[in-house]
Design a protein around this motif. Structure first.
Motif, PDB file in Angstrom:
ATOM      1  N   ALA A 304       7.350  45.937  34.311  1.00  0.00           N
ATOM      2  CA  ALA A 304       7.614  45.046  35.584  1.00  0.00           C
ATOM      3  C   ALA A 304       7.349  46.006  36.592  1.00  0.00           C
ATOM      4  CB  ALA A 304       8.868  44.541  35.453  1.00  0.00           C
ATOM      5  N   THR A 305       6.969  45.300  37.654  1.00  0.00           N
ATOM      6  CA  THR A 305       6.587  46.092  38.823  1.00  0.00           C
ATOM      7  C   THR A 305       7.939  46.628  39.466  1.00  0.00           C
ATOM      8  OG1 THR A 305       4.697  44.443  39.178  1.00  0.00           O
ATOM      9  CG2 THR A 305       5.793  45.541  41.243  1.00  0.00           C
ATOM     10  N   LEU A 306       8.976  45.779  39.304  1.00  0.00           N
ATOM     11  CA  LEU A 306      10.195  45.963  39.978  1.00  0.00           C
ATOM     12  C   LEU A 306      11.120  46.493  38.966  1.00  0.00           C
ATOM     13  CD1 LEU A 306      11.347  45.064  42.976  1.00  0.00           C
ATOM     14  CD2 LEU A 306      12.474  43.348  41.799  1.00  0.00           C
ATOM     15  N   ASP A 307      11.947  47.772  39.552  1.00  0.00           N
ATOM     16  CA  ASP A 307      12.875  48.158  38.801  1.00  0.00           C
ATOM     17  C   ASP A 307      13.941  48.753  39.919  1.00  0.00           C
ATOM     18  OD1 ASP A 307      11.943  50.774  39.727  1.00  0.00           O
ATOM     19  OD2 ASP A 307      10.785  51.162  37.869  1.00  0.00           O
ATOM     20  N   ARG A 308      15.387  49.167  39.228  1.00  0.00           N
ATOM     21  CA  ARG A 308      16.231  49.683  40.122  1.00  0.00           C
ATOM     22  C   ARG A 308      15.550  50.823  41.139  1.00  0.00           C
ATOM     23  NH1 ARG A 308      21.096  50.190  35.908  1.00  0.00           N
ATOM     24  NH2 ARG A 308      19.212  50.356  34.423  1.00  0.00           N
ATOM     25  N   GLY A 309      14.788  51.748  40.726  1.00  0.00           N
ATOM     26  CA  GLY A 309      14.287  52.766  41.475  1.00  0.00           C
ATOM     27  C   GLY A 309      13.322  52.130  42.568  1.00  0.00           C
ATOM     28  N   SER A 310      12.612  51.180  42.417  1.00  0.00           N
ATOM     29  CA  SER A 310      11.703  50.795  43.423  1.00  0.00           C
ATOM     30  C   SER A 310      12.552  50.054  44.392  1.00  0.00           C
ATOM     31  CB  SER A 310      10.549  50.127  42.836  1.00  0.00           C
ATOM     32  OG  SER A 310      11.082  48.982  42.025  1.00  0.00           O
ATOM     33  N   VAL A 311      13.570  49.346  43.962  1.00  0.00           N
ATOM     34  CA  VAL A 311      14.467  48.474  44.789  1.00  0.00           C
ATOM     35  C   VAL A 311      15.074  49.446  45.946  1.00  0.00           C
ATOM     36  CG1 VAL A 311      16.772  47.200  44.837  1.00  0.00           C
ATOM     37  CG2 VAL A 311      15.079  46.439  43.325  1.00  0.00           C
ATOM     38  N   LYS A 312      15.783  50.617  45.142  1.00  0.00           N
ATOM     39  CA  LYS A 312      16.450  51.606  46.057  1.00  0.00           C
ATOM     40  C   LYS A 312      15.388  52.120  47.173  1.00  0.00           C
ATOM     41  CE  LYS A 312      20.218  52.801  43.356  1.00  0.00           C
ATOM     42  NZ  LYS A 312      20.739  53.974  42.430  1.00  0.00           N
ATOM     43  N   ASP A 313      14.187  52.442  46.731  1.00  0.00           N
ATOM     44  CA  ASP A 313      13.106  52.975  47.544  1.00  0.00           C
ATOM     45  C   ASP A 313      12.687  52.085  48.681  1.00  0.00           C
ATOM     46  OD1 ASP A 313      12.466  55.734  47.245  1.00  0.00           O
ATOM     47  OD2 ASP A 313      10.690  55.305  45.778  1.00  0.00           O
ATOM     48  N   GLY A 314      12.915  50.904  48.219  1.00  0.00           N
ATOM     49  CA  GLY A 314      12.605  49.580  49.171  1.00  0.00           C
ATOM     50  C   GLY A 314      13.518  49.595  50.480  1.00  0.00           C
ATOM     51  N   TYR A 315      15.025  49.894  50.168  1.00  0.00           N
ATOM     52  CA  TYR A 315      15.749  49.499  51.427  1.00  0.00           C
ATOM     53  C   TYR A 315      16.201  50.756  51.940  1.00  0.00           C
ATOM     54  CZ  TYR A 315      19.710  50.110  48.069  1.00  0.00           C
ATOM     55  OH  TYR A 315      20.544  50.562  47.325  1.00  0.00           O
ATOM     56  N   ARG A 316      15.925  51.747  51.427  1.00  0.00           N
ATOM     57  CA  ARG A 316      16.622  53.249  51.910  1.00  0.00           C
ATOM     58  C   ARG A 316      15.790  53.622  53.360  1.00  0.00           C
ATOM     59  NH1 ARG A 316      16.577  58.278  49.128  1.00  0.00           N
ATOM     60  NH2 ARG A 316      14.469  57.427  48.392  1.00  0.00           N
ATOM     61  N   THR A 317      16.537  54.283  54.132  1.00  0.00           N
ATOM     62  CA  THR A 317      15.963  54.821  55.314  1.00  0.00           C
ATOM     63  C   THR A 317      15.660  56.559  55.137  1.00  0.00           C
ATOM     64  OG1 THR A 317      16.637  53.496  56.945  1.00  0.00           O
ATOM     65  CG2 THR A 317      16.354  55.741  57.586  1.00  0.00           C
ATOM     66  N   HIS A 318      14.640  57.016  55.269  1.00  0.00           N
ATOM     67  CA  HIS A 318      14.547  58.588  55.325  1.00  0.00           C
ATOM     68  C   HIS A 318      13.280  58.897  56.284  1.00  0.00           C
ATOM     69  CE1 HIS A 318      11.774  57.218  52.193  1.00  0.00           C
ATOM     70  NE2 HIS A 318      12.622  57.020  51.526  1.00  0.00           N
ATOM     71  N   TYR A 319      13.594  59.546  57.335  1.00  0.00           N
ATOM     72  CA  TYR A 319      12.670  60.076  58.251  1.00  0.00           C
ATOM     73  C   TYR A 319      13.234  61.404  58.702  1.00  0.00           C
ATOM     74  CZ  TYR A 319      15.562  58.299  61.871  1.00  0.00           C
ATOM     75  OH  TYR A 319      16.641  57.987  62.690  1.00  0.00           O
ATOM     76  N   ALA A 320      12.220  62.377  59.083  1.00  0.00           N
ATOM     77  CA  ALA A 320      12.502  63.816  59.526  1.00  0.00           C
ATOM     78  C   ALA A 320      12.245  64.167  61.014  1.00  0.00           C
ATOM     79  CB  ALA A 320      11.658  64.678  58.636  1.00  0.00           C
ATOM     80  N   SER A 321      13.025  64.818  61.462  1.00  0.00           N
ATOM     81  CA  SER A 321      12.895  65.366  62.864  1.00  0.00           C
ATOM     82  C   SER A 321      11.477  66.323  62.817  1.00  0.00           C
ATOM     83  CB  SER A 321      14.126  66.274  63.393  1.00  0.00           C
ATOM     84  OG  SER A 321      13.596  67.138  64.345  1.00  0.00           O
ATOM     85  N   PRO A 322      10.717  66.029  63.732  1.00  0.00           N
ATOM     86  CA  PRO A 322       9.551  67.030  64.166  1.00  0.00           C
ATOM     87  C   PRO A 322       9.677  68.421  64.937  1.00  0.00           C
ATOM     88  CG  PRO A 322       9.606  65.474  65.912  1.00  0.00           C
ATOM     89  CD  PRO A 322      10.863  65.112  64.894  1.00  0.00           C
ATOM     90  N   GLU A 323      10.952  68.612  65.250  1.00  0.00           N
ATOM     91  CA  GLU A 323      11.177  69.864  66.093  1.00  0.00           C
ATOM     92  C   GLU A 323      10.835  71.166  65.320  1.00  0.00           C
ATOM     93  OE1 GLU A 323      13.443  73.120  67.299  1.00  0.00           O
ATOM     94  OE2 GLU A 323      14.010  72.135  65.509  1.00  0.00           O
ATOM     95  N   LYS A 324      11.103  71.323  64.134  1.00  0.00           N
ATOM     96  CA  LYS A 324      10.970  72.602  63.500  1.00  0.00           C
ATOM     97  C   LYS A 324       9.341  72.909  63.351  1.00  0.00           C
ATOM     98  CE  LYS A 324      12.478  75.779  59.906  1.00  0.00           C
ATOM     99  NZ  LYS A 324      13.396  75.738  58.845  1.00  0.00           N
ATOM    100  N   ALA A 325       8.642  71.832  62.955  1.00  0.00           N
ATOM    101  CA  ALA A 325       7.226  71.827  62.870  1.00  0.00           C
ATOM    102  C   ALA A 325       6.558  72.280  64.358  1.00  0.00           C
ATOM    103  CB  ALA A 325       6.710  70.654  62.207  1.00  0.00           C
ATOM    104  N   VAL A 326       6.996  71.790  65.334  1.00  0.00           N
ATOM    105  CA  VAL A 326       6.432  71.890  66.448  1.00  0.00           C
ATOM    106  C   VAL A 326       6.751  73.295  66.872  1.00  0.00           C
ATOM    107  CG1 VAL A 326       6.570  71.308  68.927  1.00  0.00           C
ATOM    108  CG2 VAL A 326       6.580  69.464  67.101  1.00  0.00           C
ATOM    109  N   ARG A 327       7.925  73.478  66.738  1.00  0.00           N
ATOM    110  CA  ARG A 327       8.640  74.850  67.274  1.00  0.00           C
ATOM    111  C   ARG A 327       8.106  76.071  66.481  1.00  0.00           C
ATOM    112  NH1 ARG A 327      12.792  77.433  65.244  1.00  0.00           N
ATOM    113  NH2 ARG A 327      13.750  75.627  64.236  1.00  0.00           N
ATOM    114  N   VAL A 328       7.989  76.175  65.102  1.00  0.00           N
ATOM    115  CA  VAL A 328       7.583  77.322  64.282  1.00  0.00           C
ATOM    116  C   VAL A 328       6.099  77.399  64.096  1.00  0.00           C
ATOM    117  CG1 VAL A 328       7.613  78.386  62.246  1.00  0.00           C
ATOM    118  CG2 VAL A 328       9.718  77.131  63.263  1.00  0.00           C
ATOM    119  N   LEU A 329       5.274  76.203  63.862  1.00  0.00           N
ATOM    120  CA  LEU A 329       3.829  76.079  63.634  1.00  0.00           C
ATOM    121  C   LEU A 329       3.033  75.581  64.951  1.00  0.00           C
ATOM    122  CD1 LEU A 329       3.935  74.463  59.977  1.00  0.00           C
ATOM    123  CD2 LEU A 329       3.821  76.883  60.557  1.00  0.00           C
TER     124      LEU A 329
END
Length: 365
Positions: A304-329
């Motif tokens: 099936a297209t839907l399973d509990r893993g894809s459901v969790k991926d669909g409502y979670r929030t995850h994003y990263a700070s850009p600060e280190k990539a800018v500062r170091v690289l």
């Protein structure tokens, strides 16, 4: 002008081939080699000096490739990306396969690199080393404060283990100067996984629902921006570079977190599709439905297209700070997210048209 020999593992893949092209364009005097289980296309063959056709799961094969080979730096992009049914698999056989490539293969490459006298290494890790822990949200992640080791899905778990090995104190004591780049989901014209999965939802009629309130933010990165980060890391670690990336893990994003479901709708719009209605499905209900579908999958053997893993991926929030990539690289994305989506979808449409014409030609023949 300094010249170096750079080895790119996974040089026939989506990211690896793009890194090779970028290095050749920016540093035409450098010598670039590639290693992959699959032979590269002709455009890459014209750029590289040597090609090693190696299965990185074989320690003996990797050692043999490095027996009389001495690069100045190794960029390790080779690996298996789990998608579709493999993404949320809980089978031990699938885990052993992913681990053998992403973790054991990394160990083999890095040990051979050091044995060859090369002490500079750029490892393509992944944001999934963090976010494949499906039970938590990750808001504005910072590399130095966000915990690792919680990922349970095969891909993120394998990437986390490999990253920990690359950046381990024991390897630093061996003289290794390494960094681990953690790209988020990469899109681009040569992508064969992300856009095909999202496009399939149109044909399946599965674009009309939103799991949860739809306010969950998610990171994406366009391929050329991910490549820029790799080139900057390479330059940082080579002799004459700042060397500030050594020992560091660094998130690589487009610096534009987007609402997950709005991003999907924007992708679908590139194909002329707009859902007539968007229905918000409560998370609890979605989890129950997914559980039922998983049972049906187990009974019938039909995925099936839907399973509990894809459901969790669909409502979670995850994003990263850009600060280190800018500062170091000094990394800042040069291609905006909306433009990256447009370019990616235009290329995907051309690919679909080529496939359609190929099918028609086959029927006529």
């Amino acid at each position: 002008m300094a010249t170096f020999r750079i080895l790119v593992t996974g040089g026939s893949g989506f990211l690896g081939r793009a890194v090779i092209k970028a290095l050749n364009e920016k540093h035409p005097t450098w010598t670039i080699d590639a290693l992959d289980i699959h032979p590269p296309d002709e455009d890459i063959r014209q750029i590289i000096d040597q090609f090693f056709q190696i299965d990185i799961r074989s320690e003996a094969s990797v050692k043999a490739a490095f027996s009389n080979y001495h690069p100045d730096l190794v960029v390790h992009t080779a690996g298996i990306v789990t998608s579709r049914e493999l993404r949320y698999s809980t089978k031990d056989s699938d885990w052993q396969r992913v681990k053998a490539i992403n973790y054991d293969g990394t160990v083999h490459i890095l040990n051979a690199t050091l044995a060859a006298g090369c002490t500079r290494f750029v490892y393509t890790s992944s944001v999934t080393a963090i976010i494949d822990d499906l039970d938590h949200d990750y808001h504005n992640m910072h590399e130095d404060t966000t915990p690792t080791g919680l990922a349970t899905l095969h891909y993120g778990r394998s990437k986390g283990l490999a990253e920990a090995f690359v950046l381990s104190p024991s390897n630093a004591q061996r003289g290794l100067k390494a960094c681990a780049l953690r790209p988020c989901t990469v899109i681009g014209p040569d992508d064969t996984q992300v856009l095909s999965l999202l496009h399939d939802l149109i044909a399946k009629g599965e674009t009309h629902f939103i799991i949860g309130d739809g306010h969950n933010l998610y990171d994406w990165v366009y391929i050329s921006n991910a490549v820029d980060a790799h080139v900057l890391a390479i330059e940082n670690l080579l002799p004459g570079g700042a060397g500030t990336a050594a020992g560091e893990a660094i998130f690589v994003t487009n610096h534009e977190p987007a609402y997950f479901w709005d991003f999907l709708a924007f992708v679908w719009a590139q194909f002329g599709h707009e859902p007539r209605v968007r229905v918000h499905v409560p998370v609890t209900l979605a989890v129950v439905v997914a559980w039922v579908l998983e049972v049906l999958t187990w009974v019938t053997g039909r995925r099936a297209t839907l399973d509990r893993g894809s459901v969790k991926d669909g409502y979670r929030t995850h994003y990263a700070s850009p600060e280190k990539a800018v500062r170091v690289l000094g990394y800042r994305p040069r291609v905006g997210l909306s433009e990256g989506v447009r370019r990616s979808c235009e290329a995907f449409k051309r690919r679909l048209e080529e496939e359609r014409r190929g099918m028609l030609k086959g029927e006529e023949g």
